[in-house]
Write a protein that holds these residues in place. Structure first.
Motif, PDB file in Angstrom:
ATOM      1  N   ILE A 114     -15.762  29.573  31.078  1.00  0.00           N
ATOM      2  CA  ILE A 114     -15.845  28.641  29.949  1.00  0.00           C
ATOM      3  C   ILE A 114     -14.674  27.679  30.128  1.00  0.00           C
ATOM      4  N   PHE A 115     -15.020  26.424  30.338  1.00  0.00           N
ATOM      5  CA  PHE A 115     -14.006  25.403  30.585  1.00  0.00           C
ATOM      6  C   PHE A 115     -13.963  24.478  29.376  1.00  0.00           C
ATOM      7  N   ALA A 116     -12.807  24.339  28.791  1.00  0.00           N
ATOM      8  CA  ALA A 116     -12.690  23.443  27.630  1.00  0.00           C
ATOM      9  C   ALA A 116     -12.010  22.156  28.064  1.00  0.00           C
ATOM     10  N   LEU A 117     -12.652  21.055  27.716  1.00  0.00           N
ATOM     11  CA  LEU A 117     -12.086  19.748  28.042  1.00  0.00           C
ATOM     12  C   LEU A 117     -11.554  19.146  26.746  1.00  0.00           C
ATOM     13  N   LEU A 118     -10.244  18.998  26.710  1.00  0.00           N
ATOM     14  CA  LEU A 118      -9.603  18.483  25.500  1.00  0.00           C
ATOM     15  C   LEU A 118      -9.148  17.047  25.733  1.00  0.00           C
ATOM     16  N   GLY A 119      -9.110  16.302  24.675  1.00  0.00           N
ATOM     17  CA  GLY A 119      -8.604  14.947  24.782  1.00  0.00           C
ATOM     18  C   GLY A 119      -8.788  14.233  23.471  1.00  0.00           C
ATOM     19  N   PRO A 120      -7.929  13.252  23.185  1.00  0.00           N
ATOM     20  CA  PRO A 120      -8.092  12.506  21.934  1.00  0.00           C
ATOM     21  C   PRO A 120      -9.342  11.632  21.989  1.00  0.00           C
ATOM     22  N   ASN A 121      -9.680  11.022  20.867  1.00  0.00           N
ATOM     23  CA  ASN A 121     -10.848  10.128  20.837  1.00  0.00           C
ATOM     24  C   ASN A 121     -10.680   9.024  21.863  1.00  0.00           C
ATOM     25  N   GLY A 122     -11.760   8.735  22.588  1.00  0.00           N
ATOM     26  CA  GLY A 122     -11.721   7.643  23.565  1.00  0.00           C
ATOM     27  C   GLY A 122     -11.019   8.015  24.860  1.00  0.00           C
ATOM     28  N   ALA A 123     -10.732   9.306  25.052  1.00  0.00           N
ATOM     29  CA  ALA A 123      -9.996   9.715  26.254  1.00  0.00           C
ATOM     30  C   ALA A 123     -10.889   9.681  27.498  1.00  0.00           C
ATOM     31  N   GLY A 124     -12.196   9.808  27.297  1.00  0.00           N
ATOM     32  CA  GLY A 124     -13.119   9.800  28.448  1.00  0.00           C
ATOM     33  C   GLY A 124     -13.913  11.086  28.585  1.00  0.00           C
ATOM     34  N   LYS A 125     -13.815  11.978  27.594  1.00  0.00           N
ATOM     35  CA  LYS A 125     -14.513  13.269  27.673  1.00  0.00           C
ATOM     36  C   LYS A 125     -16.029  13.075  27.788  1.00  0.00           C
ATOM     37  N   THR A 126     -16.578  12.320  26.829  1.00  0.00           N
ATOM     38  CA  THR A 126     -18.035  12.148  26.806  1.00  0.00           C
ATOM     39  C   THR A 126     -18.499  11.339  28.013  1.00  0.00           C
ATOM     40  N   THR A 127     -17.717  10.358  28.439  1.00  0.00           N
ATOM     41  CA  THR A 127     -18.106   9.579  29.627  1.00  0.00           C
ATOM     42  C   THR A 127     -18.174  10.491  30.843  1.00  0.00           C
ATOM     43  N   LEU A 128     -17.194  11.381  30.975  1.00  0.00           N
ATOM     44  CA  LEU A 128     -17.186  12.291  32.128  1.00  0.00           C
ATOM     45  C   LEU A 128     -18.438  13.183  32.113  1.00  0.00           C
ATOM     46  N   ILE A 129     -18.725  13.757  30.957  1.00  0.00           N
ATOM     47  CA  ILE A 129     -19.922  14.601  30.831  1.00  0.00           C
ATOM     48  C   ILE A 129     -21.172  13.771  31.131  1.00  0.00           C
TER      49      ILE A 129
ATOM     50  N   ILE B  12     -21.689  13.207  34.815  1.00  0.00           N
ATOM     51  CA  ILE B  12     -22.130  14.435  35.501  1.00  0.00           C
ATOM     52  C   ILE B  12     -23.616  14.699  35.211  1.00  0.00           C
ATOM     53  N   CYS B  13     -24.019  14.448  33.957  1.00  0.00           N
ATOM     54  CA  CYS B  13     -25.407  14.756  33.565  1.00  0.00           C
ATOM     55  C   CYS B  13     -26.388  13.635  33.918  1.00  0.00           C
ATOM     56  N   GLY B  14     -25.889  12.503  34.359  1.00  0.00           N
ATOM     57  CA  GLY B  14     -26.786  11.422  34.783  1.00  0.00           C
ATOM     58  C   GLY B  14     -27.091  10.399  33.707  1.00  0.00           C
ATOM     59  N   LEU B  15     -26.363  10.439  32.593  1.00  0.00           N
ATOM     60  CA  LEU B  15     -26.631   9.478  31.515  1.00  0.00           C
ATOM     61  C   LEU B  15     -25.923   8.151  31.747  1.00  0.00           C
ATOM     62  N   VAL B  16     -24.848   8.214  32.515  1.00  0.00           N
ATOM     63  CA  VAL B  16     -24.049   7.010  32.783  1.00  0.00           C
ATOM     64  C   VAL B  16     -23.866   6.921  34.294  1.00  0.00           C
ATOM     65  N   ASN B  17     -23.984   5.703  34.811  1.00  0.00           N
ATOM     66  CA  ASN B  17     -23.781   5.502  36.254  1.00  0.00           C
ATOM     67  C   ASN B  17     -22.289   5.446  36.563  1.00  0.00           C
ATOM     68  N   ALA B  18     -21.877   6.180  37.582  1.00  0.00           N
ATOM     69  CA  ALA B  18     -20.467   6.113  37.997  1.00  0.00           C
ATOM     70  C   ALA B  18     -20.239   4.819  38.765  1.00  0.00           C
ATOM     71  N   THR B  19     -19.020   4.293  38.671  1.00  0.00           N
ATOM     72  CA  THR B  19     -18.691   3.103  39.472  1.00  0.00           C
ATOM     73  C   THR B  19     -18.416   3.527  40.915  1.00  0.00           C
ATOM     74  N   SER B  20     -17.709   4.629  41.065  1.00  0.00           N
ATOM     75  CA  SER B  20     -17.496   5.193  42.408  1.00  0.00           C
ATOM     76  C   SER B  20     -17.179   6.678  42.257  1.00  0.00           C
ATOM     77  N   GLY B  21     -17.203   7.369  43.378  1.00  0.00           N
ATOM     78  CA  GLY B  21     -16.910   8.799  43.341  1.00  0.00           C
ATOM     79  C   GLY B  21     -18.171   9.626  43.483  1.00  0.00           C
ATOM     80  N   GLN B  22     -17.993  10.931  43.434  1.00  0.00           N
ATOM     81  CA  GLN B  22     -19.123  11.821  43.681  1.00  0.00           C
ATOM     82  C   GLN B  22     -19.104  13.009  42.719  1.00  0.00           C
ATOM     83  N   VAL B  23     -20.302  13.433  42.343  1.00  0.00           N
ATOM     84  CA  VAL B  23     -20.459  14.653  41.541  1.00  0.00           C
ATOM     85  C   VAL B  23     -21.416  15.579  42.291  1.00  0.00           C
ATOM     86  N   VAL B  24     -20.964  16.785  42.564  1.00  0.00           N
ATOM     87  CA  VAL B  24     -21.824  17.754  43.243  1.00  0.00           C
ATOM     88  C   VAL B  24     -22.039  18.934  42.299  1.00  0.00           C
TER      89      VAL B  24
END
Lengths: 315, 253
Positions: free
Chosen positions: A34-49, A52-64
């Motif tokens: 169980i991994f908890a991702l903490l961060g204040p509002n606007g930190a990037g938590k939801t963008t990161l998720i 990873i889930c394919g809802l937002v296109n990454a500008t660069s980088g890789q998710v495996v």
């Protein structure tokens, strides 16, 4: 250590307006944790998720995901993931049974009424299966979202603020559900504003701030390393200042001079109980030698919340 | 291709239609019946035959086309717009499903509903005017192709729209006027030569003309032109949808 179930490498996301939501993120999620991702509002938590889930296109980088690139092998990667979003987004006029079965079909799985029944029962939704979503309470709607995410038997479950707006009793029930899921082998990644939630449930904690991963640490190690402890002595007679004989301990006065506070770093003692207690014994002896009488004492350790606030403030 | 997700979307969309049966099926049938009463019976009886066809029968293909175009656009646009509006589109975007499967699910459901509606209206017309269908296979081909093409257009509008007002904009301001001016209620031979020329720039004219030919064997433009126009429409819509999914336009930031 086995291959991580999710590997995020050099991930960047710059939105159209130029705002960089994720900056060179590297993150590994281990199987079954169980991994908890903490961060204040606007930190990037939801963008990161979302990336990873394919809802937002990454500008660069890789998710495996489980060995599959989430772009090139999106079918394999996504079929392993269940996502419970932050917002209560539902087809308001659909029934619980239909909407959960819809999710299973959408994820490419053949109908399996027995599995859906198990999921609904585990989330105490079985009695509500014929109810339309619009008639359910907020907590029940949240459970429906979890049921939808579990309908296709994912190996990884993302919970974005799973207990936001949920009352205390229901929150504890949710935690039990999450623990049961982990026991069944599902890897869980949760973002939360409730530090208590991370403290209660997570094996590891990641802190994200301004689009950067500030730290990733085993929860117990994190609290040992960054948590400070305090010893408070409640004095019989209040003091105007700390006696010179105790200057070496860097004590503070509180509560109008009636409390003497000794703060020490848990990392300095390194968890070595002997060293910690000998320092405190010496302090207590010196307090007595200085002629101070105390009527009570207590200790407290900084919570994850304190650690989190300190970390984010430092940035 | 995985058929489970296609089936899930298709059945969910049809289930929405069943829930809203009154506005989905009954109201278009009632409004079409009113057209027949007003234009077919009341006014039509005072208009002479066109190409040997009574006016009431002449307007049948045009009326079906009018409903087919508007309903295809509105069904498909609402189908994809509503998940965007409610936020449940997250599930669609995170599912292991190809863009083609998404389009087949949504557009297939919208087109199915439109075709069924078209056939119901055709049956309704049978109560008001004597009907003959000279080329039933062509009639079905036009019906299905037009329903698919305009459902694709509706799907594009549903993705483009960021509010309910925009959702209504294209059907009200573009589709309906083009259909009315595309020979739904008249043959372009009835227009002055200048306006006949202008009307030839209206793409909907070709659809209505081809559809009417399948009924009565007479048309304003050639069958080949009608088929070419509908295939052109189809190609443009497919190209646009392909671009939308490639770029994530209005779906993925």
């Amino acid at each position: 250590m086995s291959e991580p179930i999710i590997r995020v490498s050099a991930l960047n996301k710059i939105y159209e307006g130029g705002f960089q939501a994720l900056k060179q993120i590297d993150l590994d999620i281990q199987r079954g944790e169980i991994f908890a991702l903490l961060g204040p509002n606007g930190a990037g938590k939801t963008t990161l998720i979302s990336v990873i889930c394919g809802l937002v296109n990454a500008t660069s980088g890789q998710v495996v995901v489980d060995g599959f690139d989430n772009q090139a092998d999106y079918r394999e990667a996504r079929s392993r993931i269940g996502l419970v979003p932050q917002e209560l987004t539902n087809e308001a006029f659909e029934t619980v049974w239909n909407t959960v079965n819809f999710s299973r079909g959408l994820f490419g799985k053949p109908p399996d009424p027995e599995h859906i029944e198990r999921v609904l029962k585990s989330l105490t939704l079985w009695d509500k299966r014929h109810n339309r979503l619009i008639t359910l309470s907020g907590g029940m709607k949240r459970r429906v979202l979890i049921a939808k995410a579990l309908s296709h038997e994912p190996r990884i479950l993302f919970l974005d603020e799973p207990t936001a707006g949920v009352d205390v009793g229901l929150r504890r029930e949710m935690w039990d559900v999450v623990r049961q899921l982990r026991e069944s082998g599902v890897t869980i990644i949760l973002t939360t504003h409730y530090i208590e939630e991370a403290e209660e449930m997570a094996d590891r904690i990641g802190v994200i701030n301004n689009g950067e991963i500030v730290l990733v640490e085993d929860k117990a190690a994190l609290m040992r390393k960054l948590g400070s402890k305090q010893l408070a002595l409640h004095l019989h007679e209040p003091l105007d200042s700390v006696p010179l004989a105790l200057a070496a301990y860097d004590l503070q006065l509180a509560a109008n001079g009636s409390e003497l506070i000794y703060t020490y770093d848990a990392s300095r003692t390194g968890g070595a109980e002997g060293q910690e207690s000998s320092t405190i014994s010496a302090l207590l002896a010196d307090v007595e030698a200085a002629g101070l009488v105390f009527k009570d004492l207590h200790t407290r350790q900084s919570s994850l919340e304190d650690i989190f606030v300190d970390l984010v403030k430092e940035r | 291709m995985n058929l489970y997700p296609v089936r899930a979307i298709y059945m969910a969309e049809l289930s929405r239609t069943r829930r809203t049966l009154l506005q989905s099926i009954v109201s278009p049938v009632i409004s079409t019946s009113l057209y027949f009463v007003v234009f077919g019976a009341a006014i039509g009886s005072r208009i002479s035959e066109i190409d040997g066809i009574s006016y009431g029968a002449f307007i049948v293909p045009g009326l079906i086309m009018l409903m087919l175009l508007t309903q295809s656009v509105s069904n498909a646009s609402f189908g994809i717009f509503f998940p965007k509006f409610s936020g449940s589109v997250y599930e669609l975007l995170s599912a292991p499903i190809s863009y083609l499967e998404i389009v087949i699910g949504y557009v297939g459901a919208a087109a199915t509903k439109s075709v069924v509606l078209g056939l119901i209206i055709l049956a309704t017309a049978g109560f008001f005017v004597p009907l003959e269908i000279a080329h039933p296979l062509w009639m079905m081909t036009f019906l299905v192709l037009t329903a698919i093409t305009f459902s694709l257009l509706g799907f594009i509008i549903g993705i483009w729209a960021d509010g309910f007002d925009k959702l209504q904009l294209v059907p009200l301001l573009v589709i309906t006027p083009l259909t009315f001016l595309g020979g739904s209620f008249y043959s372009i031979d009835m227009l002055p030569p200048f306006w006949q020329g202008v009307t030839l720039f209206n793409p909907v004219l070709y659809l209505i003309s081809g559809f009417r030919w399948s009924f009565y064997g007479t048309s304003d433009v050639s069958l080949a032109a009608s088929v070419a126009m509908i295939l052109l429409f189809l190609g443009v819509c497919l190209a646009l949808i392909s671009w939308i999914f490639r770029t994530g336009y209005r779906l993925k930031p």
